[in-house]
Design an enzyme around this catalytic site. Structure first.
Site, PDB file in Angstrom:
ATOM      1  NE  ARG A  48      -3.525   0.056   2.614  1.00 26.40           N
ATOM      2  CZ  ARG A  48      -3.578  -0.190   3.925  1.00 26.40           C
ATOM      3  NH1 ARG A  48      -3.181   0.711   4.796  1.00 26.40           N
ATOM      4  NH2 ARG A  48      -4.054  -1.319   4.365  1.00 26.40           N
ATOM      5  CE1 TYR A 101      -8.810  21.821 -11.217  1.00 26.61           C
ATOM      6  CE2 TYR A 101      -8.549  20.734  -9.094  1.00 26.61           C
ATOM      7  CZ  TYR A 101      -8.992  20.720 -10.398  1.00 26.61           C
ATOM      8  OH  TYR A 101      -9.613  19.605 -10.891  1.00 26.61           O
ATOM      9  CG  ASP A 173      -1.492  23.456  -6.731  1.00 25.02           C
ATOM     10  OD1 ASP A 173      -0.605  23.086  -7.531  1.00 25.02           O
ATOM     11  OD2 ASP A 173      -2.706  23.202  -6.888  1.00 25.02           O
ATOM     12  CE  LYS A 198      -3.988  18.893 -13.957  1.00 21.83           C
ATOM     13  NZ  LYS A 198      -5.117  18.067 -14.260  1.00 21.83           N
TER      14      LYS A 198
END
Ligand SMILES: Cc1ncc(COP(=O)(O)O)c(C=O)c1O
Length: 373
Positions: A48, A101, A173, A198
Site C-alpha cells: 500500500r 484550481y 500548489d 500535469k
C-alpha cells in the site's frame, strides 16, 4: 549529482541492484516474504505504501524539489485534500487563494463548512490581504502560483515570512510552475503539492498527485499516516509512467515555456486579444515572476477574446479538452466547465502549450480568430 536536470534524467541513478537494469522495474507484488528469521527484507511488508516503484518516484521528486521526503497520491486532489484534513482541526483558520484550481476551492468551502473550519479566500499576490487575513488560529496558508486561470503569481518568500510569524504552515500548489521554474521549499514553504497528472507525468496518461516536505517533522509523519490509513496510493504502472515522465521534465517544460512566451507575445500583438501570461511585462505580477521563477514562466497562458466558443470550434491543432501539462496543446473554455457560478470571465480561453511547433500553434489560433467576426 546535484543539478536537477541530471537528477531527473537519471531518475537519481535508479539502477536496479538485482539485475543492473537501467530502467526501474515495475514491481507488481502486493506483499513481500520475510526472511529465515521472520524479519522484513528492506522494511517492506505490504504494497500500500511500500511498493518500490512509487518509492523511486518519491525519491526523485523529493530531490527535484530539494525536500526531505515526498509522498505520491492517487491524484492531485487526494494529495491536496490530505493536507487540509490532516493538519487542520475544527476551529482552525485557513488562508486560501481566491484565484486557483476551481475544484479544490469548491471542495475546501464544503469541507470547511462541515468540519468547522474558518476559511478566508484572499488574493494571495496582495501581501496586505494575506497579512490582514491571518489570525491567531490560522494553521495553514495555501497558495497556488502561477494560479489558474489568470496566472497570478504569489511571492512565496514574502508569504512564508507572514505565515511563519503567525505560527501557520505554508503549502504551495506548484503544479504549473514545476520544479523547473520554482522551488517553493527553498523560498520558505513547508510543503509543496503537485497534480502530477500535469507536467510531472507530462503525457496525459497518468493520474497522480504528490506532496513534498521541507522537514520530516510530526506534521509529515501525520500526512504519511493519513495516506497509509486511507490508501490513496498509485499503482506500480502509474508510478512507472510518472517516473518516465519526470526523466524528460526539464527538456519538455523549458521548451513549453519558450513556446508559451513566444505565443503570448505574438497573440498580444493581435487586435482584440487580451493575453494573460506572467512572462509578459504587461502581466500585473511580472516583476515577482521574474524574481521568483527561473528558466521561464511556464507553459500556461490565457486569452480573452470575443466569441471564445466560436474560436475554439475553428481550431484544428489545439485540442478542446480539460487538463494541462501534456505534450499536446489543449484549449479550454473554463467558464463552461466551471458552471454559472464560475468567477472565470466568460470570454477567457485557457491554453496549455505542448510540444508542437510554435508556428503551427500560432497560425491555428490566428486563422480561427480571423474567421470569427
Ligand atoms: C493547479 C491544480 N492543482 C490541483 C489539481 C488537481 O489534480 P488532479 O486532477 O490530479 O486531482 C489540478 C487539476 O487540474 C490543477 O490544475
Amino acid at each position: 549529482m546535484t543539478r536537477p536536470e541530471t537528477i531527473a534524467a537519471k531518475a537519481l541513478h535508479a539502477i536496479d541492484p538485482a539485475t543492473g537494469a537501467i530502467v526501474p522495474p515495475i514491481h507488481l507484488a502486493t506483499t513481500y516474504a520475510r526472511d529465515a528469521e521472520y524479519q522484513l527484507i528492506d522494511d517492506r511488508d505490504y504494497a500500500r505504501d511500500k511498493n518500490p516503484t512509487p518509492v523511486v518516484a518519491e525519491r526523485v521528486l523529493a530531490a527535484l524539489e530539494g525536500g526531505a521526503a515526498a509522498l505520491v497520491f492517487a491524484s492531485g486532489m487526494a494529495a491536496a485534500t490530505a493536507v487540509f484534513r490532516t493538519l487542520c482541526q475544527p476551529g482552525d483558520h485557513i488562508v486560501a487563494p481566491a484565484v486557483g484550481y476551481y475544484a479544490l476551492r469548491g471542495w475546501l468551502a464544503r469541507f470547511a463548512a462541515k468540519w468547522g473550519l474558518a476559511v478566508d479566500f484572499v488574493h494571495t499576490p496582495t501581501l496586505d490581504a494575506v497579512r490582514a487575513a491571518l489570525r491567531p488560529t490560522t494553521r495553514l496558508v495555501w497558495v497556488e502560483t502561477p494560479a489558474n486561470p489568470t496566472w497570478d503569481v504569489t511571492d512565496i518568500a514574502a508569504v512564508a515570512e507572514l505565515a511563519y510569524a503567525a505560527g501557520a504552515r505554508l503549502a504551495v500548489d506548484s503544479t504549473c510552475a514545476t520544479p523547473v521554474h520554482t522551488r517553493p521549499l527553498a523560498l520558505g514553504a513547508d510543503l509543496v503539492m503537485h497534480s502530477a497528472t500535469k507536467y510531472l507525468g507530462g503525457h496525459s496518461d497518468v493520474l497522480a498527485g504528490a506532496l513534498v516536505t521541507r522537514a520530516e517533522d510530526d506534521a509529515w509523519a501525520e500526512l504519511a499516516r493519513t495516506r497509509h490509513d486511507e490508501g490513496a496510493v498509485i499503482g506500480p504502472v502509474e508510478a512507472y509512467l510518472l517516473l518516465r515522465g519526470m526523466r524528460t521534465l526539464f527538456a519538455r517544460v523549458e521548451r513549453q515555456s519558450r513556446t508559451a512566451l513566444a505565443l503570448a507575445s505574438r497573440l498580444a500583438a493581435l487586435a482584440g486579444v487580451d493575453v494573460s501570461y506572467p512572462g509578459l511585462a504587461s502581466h500585473p505580477h511580472h516583476a515577482v515572476a521574474a524574481r521568483q521563477m527561473e528558466r521561464g514562466f511556464g507553459g500556461m497562458l490565457s486569452i480573452r477574446v470575443r466569441e471564445p466558443l466560436a474560436v475554439v470550434r475553428k481550431l484544428g491543432v489545439w485540442v478542446p479538452a480539460t487538463s494541462l501539462g501534456g505534450v499536446e496543446s489543449l484549449i479550454e473554455h473554463r467558464h463552461s466547465v466551471e458552471g454559472p457560478a464560475s468567477p472565470t470571465p466568460p470570454d477567457l480561453l485557457r491554453l496549455s502549450v505542448g510540444l508542437e511547433h510554435e508556428d503551427d500553434l500560432f497560425d491555428d489560433l490566428a486563422q480561427a480568430l480571423h474567421r470569427v467576426p
